[in-house]
Design an enzyme around this catalytic site. Structure first.
Site, PDB file in Angstrom:
ATOM      1  N   GLU A   1      45.942  27.620  33.852  1.00  0.00           N
ATOM      2  CA  GLU A   1      45.012  26.806  33.059  1.00  0.00           C
ATOM      3  C   GLU A   1      45.685  25.560  32.492  1.00  0.00           C
ATOM      4  O   GLU A   1      45.027  24.558  32.234  1.00  0.00           O
ATOM      5  CB  GLU A   1      44.433  27.634  31.898  1.00  0.00           C
ATOM      6  CG  GLU A   1      43.119  28.304  32.242  1.00  0.00           C
ATOM      7  CD  GLU A   1      42.389  28.904  31.057  1.00  0.00           C
ATOM      8  OE1 GLU A   1      42.913  28.893  29.924  1.00  0.00           O
ATOM      9  OE2 GLU A   1      41.283  29.424  31.269  1.00  0.00           O
TER      10      GLU A   1
ATOM     11  N   LYS B   1      30.540  28.121  34.335  1.00  0.00           N
ATOM     12  CA  LYS B   1      29.653  28.494  33.225  1.00  0.00           C
ATOM     13  C   LYS B   1      28.342  27.716  33.327  1.00  0.00           C
ATOM     14  O   LYS B   1      27.262  28.262  33.136  1.00  0.00           O
ATOM     15  CB  LYS B   1      30.315  28.186  31.873  1.00  0.00           C
ATOM     16  CG  LYS B   1      31.522  29.050  31.574  1.00  0.00           C
ATOM     17  CD  LYS B   1      32.057  28.728  30.192  1.00  0.00           C
ATOM     18  CE  LYS B   1      33.432  29.308  29.981  1.00  0.00           C
ATOM     19  NZ  LYS B   1      34.091  28.828  28.784  1.00  0.00           N
TER      20      LYS B   1
ATOM     21  N   HIS C   1      56.157  46.070  49.963  1.00  0.00           N
ATOM     22  CA  HIS C   1      55.542  46.808  51.072  1.00  0.00           C
ATOM     23  C   HIS C   1      54.158  46.269  51.399  1.00  0.00           C
ATOM     24  O   HIS C   1      53.413  46.892  52.155  1.00  0.00           O
ATOM     25  CB  HIS C   1      55.490  48.301  50.729  1.00  0.00           C
ATOM     26  CG  HIS C   1      56.870  48.888  50.579  1.00  0.00           C
ATOM     27  ND1 HIS C   1      57.472  49.651  51.551  1.00  0.00           N
ATOM     28  CD2 HIS C   1      57.777  48.776  49.567  1.00  0.00           C
ATOM     29  CE1 HIS C   1      58.693  49.996  51.150  1.00  0.00           C
ATOM     30  NE2 HIS C   1      58.906  49.476  49.943  1.00  0.00           N
TER      31      HIS C   1
HETATM   32  O1  PA5 Z   1      43.000  29.567  27.087  1.00  0.00           O
HETATM   33  C1  PA5 Z   1      41.816  29.398  26.869  1.00  0.00           C
HETATM   34  O2  PA5 Z   1      41.413  28.535  26.090  1.00  0.00           O
HETATM   35  C2  PA5 Z   1      40.743  30.274  27.520  1.00  0.00           C
HETATM   36  O3  PA5 Z   1      41.257  31.120  28.474  1.00  0.00           O
HETATM   37  C3  PA5 Z   1      40.063  31.114  26.443  1.00  0.00           C
HETATM   38  O4  PA5 Z   1      41.022  31.878  25.798  1.00  0.00           O
HETATM   39  C4  PA5 Z   1      38.991  32.021  27.021  1.00  0.00           C
HETATM   40  O5  PA5 Z   1      38.087  31.281  27.782  1.00  0.00           O
HETATM   41  C5  PA5 Z   1      38.256  32.756  25.912  1.00  0.00           C
HETATM   42  O6  PA5 Z   1      37.704  31.861  25.021  1.00  0.00           O
HETATM   43  P1  PA5 Z   1      37.217  32.298  23.588  1.00  0.00           P
HETATM   44  O7  PA5 Z   1      38.357  32.849  22.834  1.00  0.00           O
HETATM   45  O8  PA5 Z   1      36.678  31.045  22.983  1.00  0.00           O
HETATM   46  O9  PA5 Z   1      36.130  33.337  23.770  1.00  0.00           O
END
Ligand code: PA5
Length: 446
Positions: free
Chosen positions: A287, A422, A308
């Site tokens: 990310e 989303k 393996h």
């Molecule tokens: O690193 C990030 O920002 C994302 O992976 C969020 O942690 C994830 O989408 C969950 O979001 P939230 O804590 O707002 O529900």
């Protein structure tokens, strides 16, 4: 002796010039992270968090964890991405491999997870399992609006209220979310749940050292003070520029390898307790770096298990990968291979050796084979699996990630790409406010 060391000698020959060429960029990127002068600087709250953490906060998290532990055999932590993976990784690394099959009355409260998927079977089976059991809920969402945990929370909250009554359920639910914004904050205020706050300047995937990670880890029975102290040690060690700074060195070398054509990094463990550490790491780097058409693809494997299955590809497939091995120096327990009179399996040459000696030779043999086969190898040796070392390791990877993203030339602290699915999902489900998108996507599907 330091609990964590980094060895890049088995990677140097693959990207010698690129590594030398990145000395200045790495120093600049470190400065960007330390001083907050670059893009994404409003999400750098994690950089000095361990050293500055309020001891009252640790006490209050421990108090809440103790309360949940005294009332619940199971605590379901609801969250996804950064609101799930850090706690899952640390709890798995510190727990007995068979902890889930043990009786909580004898071994302590078990932490279960929900809201990290939308699998109907998973949710239904979890709810079936919880029937008649003493359970509580820790619901975690920074935005407070994420669909997966919101669905899980709606279902589990209803189940808990039906089981113990609305008033008693309130005592068994804790919410971790933004101080003011989001549906979860509104709900928590209205229902009167105990809450902890996720600071605005700490992004989800950098939030393990906030209540997001600390409360579930404390509920699982582990020492969060030692965990944070470990992270604080690494915070100090990774401030100054130079060869001693292992976060800077790792970030610099992985970028050098990327520039030499190694586009995929595989995080390797030789200890199954680290499987979820790989999952956490993939989110952190994926990310943070995969944007603007750039980024090393982060993958993870468990060795020797995956030797393996993936071993053939790694040894002989397209030469675009490098590997980073987390090697645990000393296992907690001891198991010696026995001698056998008949020796039908031919294993008497190993009799008297510890299982870990075999594992370590598998590790060394794999390293030599992979380097010979054109796979650069970075080795991170950690002394043991305990709270202090894991705190150090988490902070090391976070710091290196920030530096690495800046060397790569991206903003490591946003994630614009995760919105695309989303938007389509909401359009397909007919969410109010998405009418135009719904019409457009339905037209595409005709
Ligand atoms: O690193 C990030 O920002 C994302 O992976 C969020 O942690 C994830 O989408 C969950 O979001 P939230 O804590 O707002 O529900």
């Amino acid at each position: 002796m330091k609990a964590i060391s980094l060895d890049i000698t088995q990677a140097e020959k693959f990207a010698c010039e690129q590594y030398k060429g990145l000395a200045g960029a790495a120093a600049e990127a470190l400065e960007d992270v330390n001083t907050g002068r670059a893009a994404g600087n409003d999400f750098l709250g994690w950089v000095r968090l361990p050293g500055e953490i309020d001891s009252d906060l640790i006490d209050s998290i421990n108090k809440t964890a103790e309360r949940l532990r005294s009332k619940c055999d199971y605590v379901v932590c609801i969250g996804i991405g950064g609101s799930y993976l850090g706690a899952k990784a640390v709890i798995s690394a510190l727990s007995n491999c068979f902890s889930d099959f043990m009786d909580p009355a004898a071994t302590g409260t078990k932490v279960l997870f929900a809201g990290q998927n939308i699998g109907e079977d998973y949710t239904a089976e979890l709810q079936e399992f919880l029937k008649g059991k003493k359970f509580g809920i820790v619901v975690i969402s920074k935005s407070g609006t994420t669909t997966e945990p919101a669905i899980a929370f709606r279902l589990l909250k209803t189940q808990l209220e039906e089981a113990v009554g609305k008033e008693a359920a309130k005592e068994l639910i804790v919410a971790i979310t933004d101080a003011k914004k989001g549906a979860l904050r509104t709900l928590a205020t209205q229902e009167g749940y105990e809450t902890f706050v996720i600071a605005d300047n700490v992004g989800g995937r950098f939030s393990v050292l906030t209540p997001v990670g600390l409360l579930p880890i404390a509920v699982a029975g582990f020492d969060i003070k030692k965990f944070v102290e470990g992270a604080a040690k690494m915070e100090k060690e990774t401030m100054a520029n130079g060869a001693e700074n292992i976060a800077e060195t790792y970030a610099r070398m992985r970028n050098a390898l990327y520039r030499s054509g190694k586009k995929t990094e595989i995080l390797v463990n030789f200890n199954p307790k680290l499987h979820y550490f790989g999952e956490w790491w993939k989110q952190l780097y994926g990310e943070s770096e995969g944007k603007d058409g750039k980024g090393i693809f982060p993958a993870s494997v468990d060795f020797t298990t995956d030797l393996h299955s993936m071993g053939q590809w790694i040894q002989d497939g397209e030469r675009t990968i490098f590997e980073t091995v987390i090697s645990v120096k000393a296992p907690e327990l001891e198991k010696v291979i026995p001698s056998d009179e008949q020796n039908l399996d031919g294993l008497n040459f190993l009799a008297g050796k510890r299982v870990d000696e075999v594992n370590k030779m598998a590790e060394l043999g794999t390293q030599i084979a992979h380097v010979d086969g054109g796979v650069p190898n970075l080795k991170i040796e950690i002394a043991r699996l305990d709270e202090d070392t894991l705190g150090q390791l988490i902070y090391f990877f976070e710091k290196a990630c920030g530096i690495s993203g800046y060397i790569l030339g991206v903003n490591p602290f946003n994630q614009p790409g995760v919105e695309a699915y989303k938007k389509n999902m909401f359009a397909l489900l007919g969410k109010p406010g998405y009418e135009k998108e719904t019409a457009a996507i339905q037209a595409r599907l005709k």
